[in-house]
Write a protein that holds these residues in place. Structure first.
Motif, PDB file in Angstrom:
ATOM      1  N   LEU A  20      -1.828  10.107  12.987  1.00 46.25           N
ATOM      2  CA  LEU A  20      -1.388  10.050  11.592  1.00 46.25           C
ATOM      3  C   LEU A  20      -0.856  11.384  11.054  1.00 46.25           C
ATOM      4  CD1 LEU A  20      -1.077   8.313   9.046  1.00 46.25           C
ATOM      5  CD2 LEU A  20      -3.436   8.906   8.446  1.00 46.25           C
ATOM      6  N   PRO A  21      -1.595  12.482  11.192  1.00 51.85           N
ATOM      7  CA  PRO A  21      -1.102  13.751  10.641  1.00 51.85           C
ATOM      8  C   PRO A  21       0.289  14.104  11.167  1.00 51.85           C
ATOM      9  CG  PRO A  21      -3.364  14.003  11.434  1.00 51.85           C
ATOM     10  CD  PRO A  21      -2.925  12.665  11.872  1.00 51.85           C
ATOM     11  N   VAL A  22       0.531  13.824  12.461  1.00 48.98           N
ATOM     12  CA  VAL A  22       1.856  14.169  13.048  1.00 48.98           C
ATOM     13  C   VAL A  22       2.951  13.341  12.368  1.00 48.98           C
ATOM     14  CG1 VAL A  22       3.203  14.262  15.167  1.00 48.98           C
ATOM     15  CG2 VAL A  22       0.741  14.712  15.219  1.00 48.98           C
ATOM     16  N   ILE A  23       2.655  11.999  12.275  1.00 52.50           N
ATOM     17  CA  ILE A  23       3.672  11.120  11.662  1.00 52.50           C
ATOM     18  C   ILE A  23       3.887  11.532  10.201  1.00 52.50           C
ATOM     19  CG2 ILE A  23       4.139   8.736  10.904  1.00 52.50           C
ATOM     20  CD1 ILE A  23       2.623   7.854  13.491  1.00 52.50           C
ATOM     21  N   HIS A  24       2.692  11.797   9.527  1.00 52.25           N
ATOM     22  CA  HIS A  24       2.778  12.182   8.114  1.00 52.25           C
ATOM     23  C   HIS A  24       3.581  13.461   7.943  1.00 52.25           C
ATOM     24  CE1 HIS A  24       1.231  14.255   4.492  1.00 52.25           C
ATOM     25  NE2 HIS A  24       1.519  13.026   3.955  1.00 52.25           N
ATOM     26  N   PHE A  25       3.281  14.443   8.822  1.00 49.91           N
ATOM     27  CA  PHE A  25       3.984  15.723   8.746  1.00 49.91           C
ATOM     28  C   PHE A  25       5.498  15.556   8.947  1.00 49.91           C
ATOM     29  CE2 PHE A  25       5.435  19.798  10.414  1.00 49.91           C
ATOM     30  CZ  PHE A  25       4.935  20.634   9.452  1.00 49.91           C
ATOM     31  N   THR A  26       5.842  14.703   9.926  1.00 53.00           N
ATOM     32  CA  THR A  26       7.265  14.473  10.233  1.00 53.00           C
ATOM     33  C   THR A  26       7.973  13.875   9.014  1.00 53.00           C
ATOM     34  OG1 THR A  26       6.552  13.957  12.443  1.00 53.00           O
ATOM     35  CG2 THR A  26       8.849  13.441  11.907  1.00 53.00           C
ATOM     36  N   ILE A 195      13.489   4.586  -6.263  1.00 54.99           N
ATOM     37  CA  ILE A 195      12.749   4.341  -5.017  1.00 54.99           C
ATOM     38  C   ILE A 195      11.427   5.121  -5.047  1.00 54.99           C
ATOM     39  CG2 ILE A 195      12.833   4.573  -2.510  1.00 54.99           C
ATOM     40  CD1 ILE A 195      15.901   4.187  -2.793  1.00 54.99           C
ATOM     41  N   LEU A 196      11.507   6.359  -5.571  1.00 52.13           N
ATOM     42  CA  LEU A 196      10.275   7.174  -5.669  1.00 52.13           C
ATOM     43  C   LEU A 196       9.232   6.461  -6.537  1.00 52.13           C
ATOM     44  CD1 LEU A 196      11.676  10.798  -6.050  1.00 52.13           C
ATOM     45  CD2 LEU A 196      10.190   9.974  -4.211  1.00 52.13           C
ATOM     46  N   GLY A 197       9.719   5.870  -7.635  1.00 57.22           N
ATOM     47  CA  GLY A 197       8.820   5.157  -8.556  1.00 57.22           C
ATOM     48  C   GLY A 197       8.145   3.989  -7.862  1.00 57.22           C
ATOM     49  N   ILE A 198       8.944   3.211  -7.113  1.00 58.86           N
ATOM     50  CA  ILE A 198       8.368   2.057  -6.405  1.00 58.86           C
ATOM     51  C   ILE A 198       7.366   2.555  -5.357  1.00 58.86           C
ATOM     52  CG2 ILE A 198       8.899   0.041  -4.953  1.00 58.86           C
ATOM     53  CD1 ILE A 198       9.854  -0.185  -7.868  1.00 58.86           C
ATOM     54  N   GLY A 199       7.804   3.615  -4.629  1.00 57.81           N
ATOM     55  CA  GLY A 199       6.950   4.179  -3.566  1.00 57.81           C
ATOM     56  C   GLY A 199       5.622   4.648  -4.133  1.00 57.81           C
ATOM     57  N   ARG A 205      -3.377   1.807  -5.046  1.00 57.03           N
ATOM     58  CA  ARG A 205      -4.442   0.932  -4.472  1.00 57.03           C
ATOM     59  C   ARG A 205      -4.584   1.222  -2.992  1.00 57.03           C
ATOM     60  NH1 ARG A 205      -5.629  -4.442  -6.500  1.00 57.03           N
ATOM     61  NH2 ARG A 205      -5.617  -5.141  -4.379  1.00 57.03           N
ATOM     62  N   TRP A 206      -5.266   2.156  -2.632  1.00 55.09           N
ATOM     63  CA  TRP A 206      -5.455   2.365  -1.177  1.00 55.09           C
ATOM     64  C   TRP A 206      -6.882   2.749  -0.874  1.00 55.09           C
ATOM     65  CZ3 TRP A 206      -6.072   7.574   0.791  1.00 55.09           C
ATOM     66  CH2 TRP A 206      -5.987   8.549  -0.185  1.00 55.09           C
ATOM     67  N   SER A 213       0.097   0.487   3.582  1.00 54.23           N
ATOM     68  CA  SER A 213       0.711   0.737   2.277  1.00 54.23           C
ATOM     69  C   SER A 213       0.957   2.231   2.058  1.00 54.23           C
ATOM     70  CB  SER A 213      -0.173   0.163   1.156  1.00 54.23           C
ATOM     71  OG  SER A 213      -1.386   0.834   1.142  1.00 54.23           O
ATOM     72  N   VAL A 214       0.005   3.071   2.535  1.00 51.21           N
ATOM     73  CA  VAL A 214       0.157   4.520   2.369  1.00 51.21           C
ATOM     74  C   VAL A 214       1.368   5.000   3.151  1.00 51.21           C
ATOM     75  CG1 VAL A 214      -0.929   6.763   2.806  1.00 51.21           C
ATOM     76  CG2 VAL A 214      -2.296   4.869   1.945  1.00 51.21           C
ATOM     77  N   LEU A 215       1.495   4.476   4.363  1.00 53.65           N
ATOM     78  CA  LEU A 215       2.653   4.869   5.179  1.00 53.65           C
ATOM     79  C   LEU A 215       3.968   4.419   4.516  1.00 53.65           C
ATOM     80  CD1 LEU A 215       2.910   6.358   7.877  1.00 53.65           C
ATOM     81  CD2 LEU A 215       3.368   4.132   8.928  1.00 53.65           C
ATOM     82  N   LEU A 216       3.841   3.176   3.954  1.00 53.18           N
ATOM     83  CA  LEU A 216       5.054   2.633   3.307  1.00 53.18           C
ATOM     84  C   LEU A 216       5.491   3.541   2.142  1.00 53.18           C
ATOM     85  CD1 LEU A 216       6.912   0.172   3.530  1.00 53.18           C
ATOM     86  CD2 LEU A 216       5.570  -0.916   1.739  1.00 53.18           C
ATOM     87  N   GLY A 217       4.458   4.056   1.397  1.00 49.71           N
ATOM     88  CA  GLY A 217       4.766   4.994   0.285  1.00 49.71           C
ATOM     89  C   GLY A 217       5.537   6.186   0.802  1.00 49.71           C
ATOM     90  N   HIS A 218       5.128   6.702   1.957  1.00 54.71           N
ATOM     91  CA  HIS A 218       5.844   7.858   2.525  1.00 54.71           C
ATOM     92  C   HIS A 218       7.237   7.494   2.978  1.00 54.71           C
ATOM     93  CE1 HIS A 218       1.866   9.808   2.411  1.00 54.71           C
ATOM     94  NE2 HIS A 218       2.597  10.949   2.391  1.00 54.71           N
ATOM     95  N   VAL A 219       7.324   6.251   3.569  1.00 49.54           N
ATOM     96  CA  VAL A 219       8.673   5.799   3.990  1.00 49.54           C
ATOM     97  C   VAL A 219       9.599   5.719   2.757  1.00 49.54           C
ATOM     98  CG1 VAL A 219       9.976   3.855   4.926  1.00 49.54           C
ATOM     99  CG2 VAL A 219       7.889   4.608   6.049  1.00 49.54           C
TER     100      VAL A 219
END
Ligand code: C2E
Ligand code: MG
Ligand code: MG
Length: 928
Positions: A20-26, A195-199, A205-206, A213-219
């Protein structure tokens, strides 16, 4: 996003949670890199494309990049080298990054321009983010400062996430609508904000960071930053590049236009450097060079153009190098084309810094223009010289096609005595002397109107009334339609010549002693008269006059007295003859008078010739005074009528014969050539002589002819004049009245008739029947038009005491043709006194109904000529009926004249005629 939030919670990583940290960092690094790109692009944009918001972008995105970077670093699972990591810390940086981002968007939308160097704002961004980082350990204090201490961290985060979501969506809506020059930036930023607002909802709720959902927020954030990237790509790369491409294209087109202009203009253009070496020449220059242009580029001007031309250009070129604009004309001789003219302009050629880097030389071939100008100058000079020469010697006027004067020279003003202002605009009528007939000018206008030159001699009148003669030539100038548009009249003063000619003519045609015409004049005029005789209605006559016994006067009183007598005779001849008669002295005591237009008929002409002959004869017979002596001279006169078929010499012969006859008959006499004429003349002369004594010798009689009504009762009498001649017996008025008129006796005769008639009225006053009669008196035209007519009638009425109501005056229609108004006035005056009027001989004149109605007449007298043939001429009957109808319509009484028989009377009565006069009822007779 809703599915991810409210669907089943999916833990994406499970056993591979260390990924996760690697993906998050990327994922986070993407937004950090994009933020840095924004900062770099904003710092380095071209001045011209630099957005006024660039510094805002630098400030905001620097802070966001640093905070997001700290967020990525502090994510749980990341290596720890700044401070212990953990989710709360990562969340703190995430939220502060987003809050800074949202505030940054609002700052951008506010349009606030942050001035100054970009790197300062960059430093400020870093400093601000570091400040935020430094506040991280004091989260709880912050929370309590914001009165949020009661909330659990999850609830707080969820609320903050929701607030951020709402903030982004509002900002997105605002950005999408904002009207600004930064449109491309804001439209893409609006999408990013949305998009930022939707994200951001993903973080409301996590449970665990590994949830989908958290990953989706980052996407979503990555997606949003793709838009941010796009916006920076558009505003700092794509749009400026497109603009560069477009302006390059414009530039190329402009350059092509200039090149085409320079290449095609008929003017030579050279660009020289400061050493006057050729840098550029357009094709016009190239065509005039001796060698190809390529070989001449870089060469000094002296090597390019002929040396003499270079020398002429040189001062101009040097002037341009000094910063002046120099224009000069020069000419030179080309071995092929001869003399050529050039116009040369040298202009300093400046670079962008206005420094002079050479000369622009413009050369134009003005050979044709110069030649045309020289020709024009020459023609102008020639015209001016011609005009000056003409003005010096001739009288010149120009008129437009209608004849209005448009220009006159000084000589015209001098001779006409009018000022130029008086002449211009008026026409030649101003100097018309009325010496020429209308036909003369008509012929002149018709000639020049046809475009032909007219020549002739004209007599003009100057302002002071004096006459002058000019030999005139009028030249018409034709317009495009072939019609004259203007005329030039050139005149020469020939007054002196005309005077000399007149004098010569005077000498040639006049008798020096008496000033009368001479034999030559008589011969010319007589020849003319003889030639014209066949076409003339009026006859003329030639009278030869010879003084009786003139030789004796000459011998006894001497020649000077004889001459004086001849001069006096000339004077008397002039007085006795009419103004147009030609009087000449043939020589010695012989005179001659030529009469023109004596009368309309031979009879009238003879009568007139007799009258004038008599007048001359009488005039010459009066006593003359010669010095102290009084002399009486008689004359013999021979007259011949000028009739066709006789030439001048035959006429002279006839007049001579008549004169001889007069002398033969004992002199002091008037003699006609023709014996028949002679008899006529004699009786006429006798009658005239006798007429003068008729009143005095009591030879006039008044006869009366009755006028009757339909029952043949006499209602009046017409007074008709008779002349009781001692030898000729009773002479009828038709014979003597015209003579009376000719010798001006009609007025006394008229008065005699009026007086006699009025005395008759008075005499009948007491008779019961006759006092009712009207007495009609004929009035002649001369009487009626006499100014004293009314007064004389009134005087007669007053003197005789006759009743005016019994007096009726008869006028004829012909009297009414002149001065009708005055006649009517006179009639009205007399009518007021009771006098009545009849219109005599009605039907023979040219009466028009219109004037008949204006006349105060109560009676029409139908002329005898209509009554005469009333039974066998239907025309006459019709005329009579028409007159009767007309008279009835006007309430006027009608008298039929000359009724000689019963048939006429019956017919007239049947047609409604009221009164009658004629032999049937009684001839004119004397009242006993
Ligand atoms: P008038 O005024 O028209 O007069 C009528 C003429 O017709 C008269 O002629 C008269 O004798 C004539 N006459 C009358 N009845 C008959 C007839 O039945 N048959 C024929 N054949 N003739 C008839 P007279 O007297 O010779 O006068 C001729 C003209 O002379 C007059 O025409 C009148 O114009 C003029 N006249 C006569 N007396 C005077 C006068 O005192 N003064 C002026 N100014 N003119 C006069
Ligand atoms: Mg009459
Ligand atoms: Mg009559």
């Amino acid at each position: 996003m809703l599915a991810a939030l409210y669907g089943p919670r999916v833990d994406l990583f499970g056993p591979q949670a260390d990924m996760l940290p690697v993906i998050h960092f990327t994922l986070e690094m993407f937004s950090v890199v994009v933020s840095l790109l924004v900062v770099v692009a904003s710092c380095h944009a071209f001045d011209s494309h630099r957005s006024p918001l660039a510094n805002t972008l630098v400030l905001v995105f620097t802070a966001v990049a640093v905070l997001d970077f700290l967020h990525a670093l502090s994510y749980s699972g990341m290596p720890t080298f700044l401070s212990p990591n953990g989710m709360p810390k990562a969340i703190y940086f995430w939220l502060s990054g987003r809050i800074v981002e949202l505030l940054g968007f609002v700052l951008l939308l506010s349009g606030l321009h942050l001035r100054g160097r970009s790197y300062l704002w960059l430093l400020l961004g870093i400093a601000a983010s570091l400040l935020v980082a430094m506040l991280e350990p004091h989260t709880l204090a912050l929370q309590s400062a914001l009165f949020l201490e009661g909330l659990g961290s999850t609830a707080l985060n969820a609320r903050l996430g929701l607030l951020l979501c709402i903030g982004y969506l509002l900002t997105a809506a605002w950005m999408a609508r904002v009207p600004t020059t930064e449109r491309p930036l804001f439209t893409t930023l609006a999408k990013a904000s949305f998009i930022l607002g939707i994200g951001e909802l993903a973080f409301t709720r996590w449970g665990s960071p590994t949830e989908a959902s958290v990953l989706l927020g980052h996407v979503y954030k990555v997606l949003a930053y793709l838009y941010v990237f796009r916006s920076i790509y558009l505003t700092s790369l794509r749009l400026p590049y497109e603009e560069v491409v477009a302006s390059r294209r414009r530039l190329a087109r402009r350059e092509a236009e200039y090149r085409s202009l320079v290449n095609n203009m008929p003017i030579g253009l050279m660009q020289l450097d400061t050493h006057l070496r050729l840098c550029f020449a357009n094709p016009t220059v190239e065509g005039s060079l001796s060698r190809p242009l390529a070989a001449l580029l870089g060469k000094h001007i002296g090597e390019i153009v002929p040396v003499d031309v270079a020398l002429k250009m040189h001062p101009g070129l040097l002037g341009a190098l000094q910063g002046e604009r120099v224009e000069l004309d020069y000419d030179f001789v080309s071995p092929v084309q001869g003399q050529l003219h050039r116009s040369f302009i040298a202009i300093p050629d400046r670079d962008d810094d206005q420094a002079i880097r050479g000369v622009l030389a413009i050369v134009q071939d003005t050979t044709e223009r110069t030649r045309a100008r020289q020709q024009l100058d020459f023609a102008m000079r020639e015209t001016n010289e011609l005009r000056a020469a003409l003005d010096a010697h001739a009288i010149v006027a120009m008129t437009d096609h209608k004849g209005a004067i448009t220009r006159v020279n000084d000589k015209f003003c001098q001779i006409s005595q009018y000022s130029r202002e008086e002449l211009i605009g008026s026409n030649h009528r101003i100097i018309n002397s009325k010496r020429h007939s209308k036909a003369f000018f008509k012929e002149m206008w018709s000639t020049i109107g046809r475009g032909k030159v007219w020549n002739g001699e004209i007599c003009n009148r100057a302002k002071d009334g004096s006459l002058y003669w000019v030999q005139t030539t009028i030249v018409p100038f034709l317009g495009e339609n072939g019609r004259p548009v203007q005329y030039i009249a050139i005149r020469a003063d020939i007054t002196q010549r005309k005077l000399a000619e007149k004098e010569a003519r005077q000498l040639a045609y006049h008798d020096a002693l008496t000033g009368l015409g001479n034999r030559r004049l008589m011969m010319e005029q007589l020849t003319l008269a003889a030639e014209r005789a066949p076409q003339m209605d009026c006859l003329g006559a030639l009278a030869m006059i010879d003084l009786d016994h003139f030789k004796e006067i000459n011998d006894t009183l001497g020649h000077p007295q004889g001459d004086s007598l001849l001069q006096q005779i000339a004077g008397r001849l002039r007085e006795a003859a009419r103004p147009d008669d030609i009087i000449v002295r043939l020589g010695g005591d012989e005179f001659c008078v030529l009469f023109h237009n004596l009368g309309a008929t031979p009879k009238e002409s003879i009568a007139r010739a007799t009258d004038i002959g008599e007048r001359i004869h009488n005039a010459l017979a009066q006593t003359y005074r010669l010095g102290n002596t009084e002399v009486n001279v008689t004359s013999s006169i021979g007259i011949t009528m000028i009739c066709s078929g006789l030439d001048a010499s035959e006429l002279i012969q006839r007049a001579d014969q008549a004169l001889y006859k007069a002398k033969e008959n004992g002199r002091d006499a008037l003699q006609f050539f023709d014996p028949r004429l002679q008899a006529e003349m004699a009786s006429r002369i006798n009658l005239l002589r006798d007429l003068r004594h008729a009143i005095d010798d009591n030879q006039l009689r008044l006869h009366y002819q009755p006028i009757v009504d339909a029952e043949m009762h006499v209602t009046g009498q017409e007074a008709l004049l008779r002349w009781q001649h001692p030898t000729m017996g009773m002479v009828q008025p038709a014979v003597f009245i015209p003579l009376v008129e000719q010798v001006n006796l009609i007025l006394p005769f008229g008065i005699w008739v009026l007086v006699t008639a009025c005395m008759q009225i008075k005499a009948w006053e007491d008779d019961p029947v006759r006092s009712q009669w009207s007495v009609s008196v004929n009035v002649s035209a001369r009487q009626l038009h006499d100014p004293d007519f009314v007064a004389s009638v009134e005087t007669v009425l007053a003197r005789t005491g006759a009743n005016p109501k019994c007096l009726r005056l008869e006028l004829t229609e012909s009297m009414l043709h002149t001065n009708l108004k005055a006649v009517i006035e006179k009639m009205q005056l007399l009518q007021h006194r009771g006098v009545r009027f009849s219109l005599d001989d009605f039907g023979t004149g040219y009466s028009s109904l219109s004037y008949l109605r204006q006349l105060p007449v109560e009676q029409l007298k139908i002329d005898r000529s209509f009554v005469q043939n009333i039974q066998n001429n239907t025309n006459d009957l019709a005329t009579v009926r028409m007159i009767l109808a007309l008279a009835a319509s006007m309430g006027v009484e009608v008298v039929a004249e000359g009724v000689e028989n019963d048939a006429q009377y019956t017919q007239l009565r049947k047609d409604g005629c009221q009164k009658f006069q004629g032999y049937l009822f009684g001839k004119p007779t004397e009242i006993q």
